[in-house]
Write an enzyme that holds these catalytic residues in place. Structure first.
Site, PDB file in Angstrom:
ATOM      1  N   LYS A   1      -8.155   0.137   4.139  1.00 12.10           N
ATOM      2  CA  LYS A   1      -6.813  -0.129   4.656  1.00 12.10           C
ATOM      3  C   LYS A   1      -6.285   1.013   5.517  1.00 12.10           C
ATOM      4  O   LYS A   1      -5.165   0.981   5.984  1.00 12.10           O
ATOM      5  CB  LYS A   1      -5.844  -0.398   3.481  1.00 12.10           C
ATOM      6  CG  LYS A   1      -6.204  -1.637   2.686  1.00 12.10           C
ATOM      7  CD  LYS A   1      -5.506  -1.699   1.337  1.00 12.10           C
ATOM      8  CE  LYS A   1      -4.093  -2.078   1.376  1.00 12.10           C
ATOM      9  NZ  LYS A   1      -3.522  -2.252   0.020  1.00 12.10           N
TER      10      LYS A   1
ATOM     11  N   LYS B   1      -5.126   3.660   4.695  1.00 12.80           N
ATOM     12  CA  LYS B   1      -3.881   4.172   4.113  1.00 12.80           C
ATOM     13  C   LYS B   1      -4.233   5.386   3.248  1.00 12.80           C
ATOM     14  O   LYS B   1      -5.153   5.334   2.436  1.00 12.80           O
ATOM     15  CB  LYS B   1      -3.249   3.111   3.194  1.00 12.80           C
ATOM     16  CG  LYS B   1      -2.432   2.053   3.897  1.00 12.80           C
ATOM     17  CD  LYS B   1      -1.658   1.243   2.837  1.00 12.80           C
ATOM     18  CE  LYS B   1      -0.627   0.334   3.438  1.00 12.80           C
ATOM     19  NZ  LYS B   1       0.197  -0.329   2.410  1.00 12.80           N
TER      20      LYS B   1
HETATM   21  N1  C2G Z   1       6.739  -5.575   0.383  1.00 16.67           N
HETATM   22  C1  C2G Z   1       7.967  -6.237   0.506  1.00 16.67           C
HETATM   23  N2  C2G Z   1       8.984  -5.637   1.149  1.00 16.67           N
HETATM   24  C2  C2G Z   1       8.837  -4.387   1.670  1.00 16.67           C
HETATM   25  C3  C2G Z   1       7.603  -3.708   1.532  1.00 16.67           C
HETATM   26  C4  C2G Z   1       6.560  -4.326   0.874  1.00 16.67           C
HETATM   27  O1  C2G Z   1       8.112  -7.383   0.028  1.00 16.67           O
HETATM   28  N3  C2G Z   1       9.886  -3.822   2.318  1.00 16.67           N
HETATM   29  C5  C2G Z   1       5.650  -6.273  -0.316  1.00 16.67           C
HETATM   30  C6  C2G Z   1       4.449  -6.537   0.578  1.00 16.67           C
HETATM   31  O2  C2G Z   1       4.639  -7.715   1.352  1.00 16.67           O
HETATM   32  C7  C2G Z   1       3.329  -6.707  -0.447  1.00 16.67           C
HETATM   33  C8  C2G Z   1       3.769  -5.755  -1.591  1.00 16.67           C
HETATM   34  O3  C2G Z   1       5.163  -5.458  -1.365  1.00 16.67           O
HETATM   35  O4  C2G Z   1       3.311  -8.045  -0.939  1.00 16.67           O
HETATM   36  C9  C2G Z   1       2.987  -4.464  -1.603  1.00 16.67           C
HETATM   37  O5  C2G Z   1       3.117  -3.871  -0.320  1.00 16.67           O
HETATM   38  P1  C2G Z   1       2.117  -2.650   0.028  1.00 16.67           P
HETATM   39  O6  C2G Z   1       2.110  -1.674  -1.083  1.00 16.67           O
HETATM   40  O7  C2G Z   1       2.428  -2.211   1.424  1.00 16.67           O
HETATM   41  O8  C2G Z   1       0.690  -3.366  -0.009  1.00 16.67           O
HETATM   42  P2  C2G Z   1      -0.170  -3.881   1.226  1.00 16.67           P
HETATM   43  O9  C2G Z   1      -0.580  -2.740   2.064  1.00 16.67           O
HETATM   44  O10 C2G Z   1       0.568  -5.003   1.830  1.00 16.67           O
HETATM   45  O11 C2G Z   1      -1.510  -4.380   0.476  1.00 16.67           O
HETATM   46  O12 C2G Z   1      -4.965  -7.363  -0.812  1.00 16.67           O
HETATM   47  C10 C2G Z   1      -3.599  -7.251  -0.454  1.00 16.67           C
HETATM   48  C11 C2G Z   1      -3.240  -5.817  -0.122  1.00 16.67           C
HETATM   49  O13 C2G Z   1      -3.611  -4.951  -1.168  1.00 16.67           O
HETATM   50  C12 C2G Z   1      -1.751  -5.697   0.148  1.00 16.67           C
END
Ligand code: C2G
Length: 141
Positions: free
Chosen positions: A45, A47
């Protein structure tokens, strides 16, 4: 018992993370979170998490909405997880809209609204540039 699963990194835990977990749990009785490992974040990712997997896991496990945290180590494990844990509903924020529709073969797939104007990367940028200023979710970063 209706089982819900969602996946994510949940670094620098913030209200956007809390809202998606709260909303996901409201869709069932038992919420599983597939938490991206530090290696998966780095290798797949691009990240670089500030908070370690162990500490991110402990934070999620302490939330009343979360019933189980499992490691997310690759993109492909979701079908196995859904089958192994007899998942009824898979949930993600709508920034992933449509990306996991292939899972509809195995369970309900729900994309929920994201919480506006906050993300772990926004927080990192804000802290780097204006460390003494409160992060206001209304601001555009
Ligand atoms: N999220 C949200 N609102 C935000 C930030 C994040 O609803 N302001 C949600 C994202 O849409 C996701 C969850 O929180 O459903 C986790 O976000 P992240 O930690 O950024 O994870 P991500 O990089 O989206 O990884 O296989 C799927 C991946 O692991 C998702």
């Amino acid at each position: 018992m209706k089982i819900v699963i969602t996946y994510g990194t949940f670094d620098l835990f913030h209200v956007g993370h809390l809202n998606i977990l709260k909303r996901a749990k409201a869709l069932g009785d038992y919420l599983i979170v597939g938490l991206s490992t530090d290696e998966f974040n780095r290798d797949a990712k691009s990240k670089y998490t500030v908070i370690s997997y162990e500490d991110r896991k402990e934070i999620l496990e302490s939330l009343k909405f979360v019933d189980l945290v499992i490691p997310e180590e690759n993109w492909e494990q979701k079908v196995k997880d859904i089958q192994e844990y007899k998942v009824d509903t898979f949930v993600m924020g709508h920034d992933w809209d449509g990306k996991f529709d292939e899972l509809k073969e195995y369970c309900e797939v729900v994309y929920l609204p994201r919480t506006e104007a906050i993300s772990s990367s926004d927080l990192k940028k804000h802290i780097a540039s204006t460390p003494h200023k409160r992060f206001e979710r209304t601001e555009t970063v």
